[in-house]
Motif scaffolding. Structure first.
Motif, mmCIF file in Angstrom:
data_model
loop_
_atom_site.group_PDB
_atom_site.id
_atom_site.type_symbol
_atom_site.label_atom_id
_atom_site.label_comp_id
_atom_site.label_asym_id
_atom_site.label_seq_id
_atom_site.Cartn_x
_atom_site.Cartn_y
_atom_site.Cartn_z
ATOM 1 N N PHE A 1 -0.747 -3.681 -16.530
ATOM 2 C CA PHE A 1 0.588 -3.148 -16.722
ATOM 3 C C PHE A 1 1.603 -4.195 -16.307
ATOM 4 O O PHE A 1 1.335 -5.050 -15.474
ATOM 5 N N LEU A 2 2.773 -4.108 -16.908
ATOM 6 C CA LEU A 2 3.795 -5.115 -16.663
ATOM 7 C C LEU A 2 4.104 -5.241 -15.181
ATOM 8 O O LEU A 2 4.282 -4.241 -14.489
ATOM 9 N N ASP A 3 4.140 -6.462 -14.704
ATOM 10 C CA ASP A 3 4.557 -6.696 -13.323
ATOM 11 C C ASP A 3 6.036 -6.352 -13.217
ATOM 12 O O ASP A 3 6.796 -6.504 -14.148
ATOM 13 N N SER A 4 6.437 -5.914 -12.070
ATOM 14 C CA SER A 4 7.823 -5.526 -11.877
ATOM 15 C C SER A 4 8.350 -6.146 -10.591
ATOM 16 O O SER A 4 7.615 -6.299 -9.626
ATOM 17 N N SER A 5 9.614 -6.465 -10.610
ATOM 18 C CA SER A 5 10.229 -6.959 -9.386
ATOM 19 C C SER A 5 10.715 -5.788 -8.537
ATOM 20 O O SER A 5 11.319 -5.983 -7.496
ATOM 21 N N ALA A 6 10.427 -4.572 -8.990
ATOM 22 C CA ALA A 6 10.847 -3.380 -8.256
ATOM 23 C C ALA A 6 10.084 -3.256 -6.946
ATOM 24 O O ALA A 6 8.947 -3.678 -6.831
ATOM 25 N N PHE A 7 10.732 -2.652 -5.968
ATOM 26 C CA PHE A 7 10.100 -2.412 -4.675
ATOM 27 C C PHE A 7 9.074 -1.295 -4.819
ATOM 28 O O PHE A 7 9.329 -0.275 -5.457
ATOM 29 N N SER A 8 7.894 -1.468 -4.222
ATOM 30 C CA SER A 8 6.893 -0.396 -4.250
ATOM 31 C C SER A 8 6.204 -0.291 -2.900
ATOM 32 O O SER A 8 6.143 -1.256 -2.144
ATOM 33 N N GLN A 9 5.708 0.904 -2.612
ATOM 34 C CA GLN A 9 4.925 1.124 -1.403
ATOM 35 C C GLN A 9 3.806 2.096 -1.747
ATOM 36 O O GLN A 9 3.987 3.010 -2.543
ATOM 37 N N GLN A 10 2.641 1.864 -1.179
ATOM 38 C CA GLN A 10 1.498 2.722 -1.436
ATOM 39 C C GLN A 10 1.624 3.996 -0.604
ATOM 40 O O GLN A 10 2.137 3.965 0.516
ATOM 41 N N ILE A 11 1.179 5.114 -1.174
ATOM 42 C CA ILE A 11 1.220 6.394 -0.485
ATOM 43 C C ILE A 11 -0.071 7.151 -0.788
ATOM 44 O O ILE A 11 -0.607 7.041 -1.888
ATOM 45 N N LYS A 12 -0.573 7.883 0.185
ATOM 46 C CA LYS A 12 -1.816 8.650 0.023
ATOM 47 C C LYS A 12 -1.495 10.112 -0.246
ATOM 48 O O LYS A 12 -0.550 10.663 0.313
ATOM 49 N N HIS A 13 -2.299 10.726 -1.106
ATOM 50 C CA HIS A 13 -2.229 12.165 -1.350
ATOM 51 C C HIS A 13 -3.566 12.748 -0.933
ATOM 52 O O HIS A 13 -4.606 12.145 -1.195
ATOM 53 N N PRO A 14 -3.597 13.903 -0.280
ATOM 54 C CA PRO A 14 -4.870 14.455 0.192
ATOM 55 C C PRO A 14 -5.895 14.687 -0.923
ATOM 56 O O PRO A 14 -7.092 14.643 -0.673
ATOM 57 N N ASN A 15 -5.458 14.901 -2.152
ATOM 58 C CA ASN A 15 -6.369 15.202 -3.261
ATOM 59 C C ASN A 15 -6.516 14.065 -4.261
ATOM 60 O O ASN A 15 -6.945 14.297 -5.386
ATOM 61 N N GLN A 16 -6.172 12.843 -3.891
ATOM 62 C CA GLN A 16 -6.089 11.778 -4.880
ATOM 63 C C GLN A 16 -7.433 11.286 -5.397
ATOM 64 O O GLN A 16 -7.494 10.714 -6.471
ATOM 65 N N GLY A 17 -8.507 11.463 -4.690
ATOM 66 C CA GLY A 17 -9.792 10.952 -5.158
ATOM 67 C C GLY A 17 -9.957 9.492 -4.793
ATOM 68 O O GLY A 17 -8.984 8.775 -4.553
ATOM 69 N N GLU A 18 -11.203 9.042 -4.781
ATOM 70 C CA GLU A 18 -11.492 7.689 -4.298
ATOM 71 C C GLU A 18 -11.157 6.597 -5.301
ATOM 72 O O GLU A 18 -11.013 5.453 -4.934
ATOM 73 N N ASN A 19 -11.000 6.914 -6.585
ATOM 74 C CA ASN A 19 -10.717 5.878 -7.577
ATOM 75 C C ASN A 19 -9.238 5.811 -7.963
ATOM 76 O O ASN A 19 -8.872 5.166 -8.923
ATOM 77 N N ILE A 20 -8.373 6.459 -7.193
ATOM 78 C CA ILE A 20 -6.947 6.541 -7.516
ATOM 79 C C ILE A 20 -6.112 5.916 -6.408
ATOM 80 O O ILE A 20 -6.415 6.073 -5.226
ATOM 81 N N GLU A 21 -5.042 5.230 -6.803
ATOM 82 C CA GLU A 21 -4.034 4.741 -5.865
ATOM 83 C C GLU A 21 -2.676 5.220 -6.343
ATOM 84 O O GLU A 21 -2.434 5.339 -7.550
ATOM 85 N N ASN A 22 -1.795 5.503 -5.397
ATOM 86 C CA ASN A 22 -0.444 5.986 -5.691
ATOM 87 C C ASN A 22 0.572 4.998 -5.146
ATOM 88 O O ASN A 22 0.424 4.522 -4.019
ATOM 89 N N TYR A 23 1.608 4.748 -5.929
ATOM 90 C CA TYR A 23 2.669 3.844 -5.503
ATOM 91 C C TYR A 23 4.017 4.503 -5.745
ATOM 92 O O TYR A 23 4.302 4.943 -6.862
ATOM 93 N N ILE A 24 4.829 4.572 -4.693
ATOM 94 C CA ILE A 24 6.232 4.937 -4.860
ATOM 95 C C ILE A 24 6.924 3.664 -5.309
ATOM 96 O O ILE A 24 6.809 2.623 -4.669
ATOM 97 N N VAL A 25 7.626 3.735 -6.429
ATOM 98 C CA VAL A 25 8.261 2.545 -6.980
ATOM 99 C C VAL A 25 9.749 2.835 -7.179
ATOM 100 O O VAL A 25 10.120 3.899 -7.675
ATOM 101 N N PHE A 26 10.577 1.886 -6.777
ATOM 102 C CA PHE A 26 12.026 1.990 -6.953
ATOM 103 C C PHE A 26 12.446 0.969 -8.007
ATOM 104 O O PHE A 26 12.350 -0.238 -7.781
#
Length: 143
Positions: free
Chosen positions: A97-122
């Motif tokens: 996926f396109l790289d972005s200069s936007a700020f991002s931070q990783q966040i965990k969800h209790p139900n996300q599963g082991e093969n998933i990552e979540n990023y809050i992106v601004f």
């Protein structure tokens, strides 16, 4: 769940470049939550595997409003995710996926599963930032 085969067929016809669709194309609902997104990622991945296609990357982006500045949300962010009014958008691509200069931070969800990552992106917009949650599979290089 509907239209998964049609979505993958359209992506293949587009030379397997970046292709996207809002998730209401797959699920007939008025509102969507985090778990709905995980179900769709899993269903798309299973259909790709059934076709013997293993290379594509899948990401879902949920818009979570705008802010004047970048904020550290923590667990309260999940309330924004489930309160979104725009259907989340699913992306598939053979390329990263396109790289972005936007700020991002990783966040965990209790139900996300082991093969998933979540990023809050601004993403910068006039007068502040658009907040999004990007849900990606772990093997997907993400910046």
């Amino acid at each position: 769940m509907k239209n998964i085969e049609e979505f993958i067929n359209e992506w293949e016809e587009c030379s397997k470049r970046l292709h996207s669709e809002h998730i209401d194309f797959f699920i007939n609902k008025d509102t969507f939550n985090y778990e709905d997104c995980l179900v769709i990622i899993d269903a798309i991945r299973k259909e790709l595997e059934n076709r013997g296609i293993n290379g594509p990357k899948i990401m879902i982006r949920i818009q979570c409003g705008q802010s004047k500045r970048i904020q550290d949300w923590g667990e309260l962010f999940w309330q924004l995710v489930d309160a979104n009014t725009v259907p989340p958008e699913l992306f598939i691509s053979n390329n990263n996926f396109l790289d972005s200069s936007a700020f991002s931070q990783q966040i965990k969800h209790p139900n996300q599963g082991e093969n998933i990552e979540n990023y809050i992106v601004f993403y910068p917009v006039e007068d502040g930032f658009t907040r999004c949650l990007n849900i990606v599979e772990k093997e997907v290089p993400y910046v």
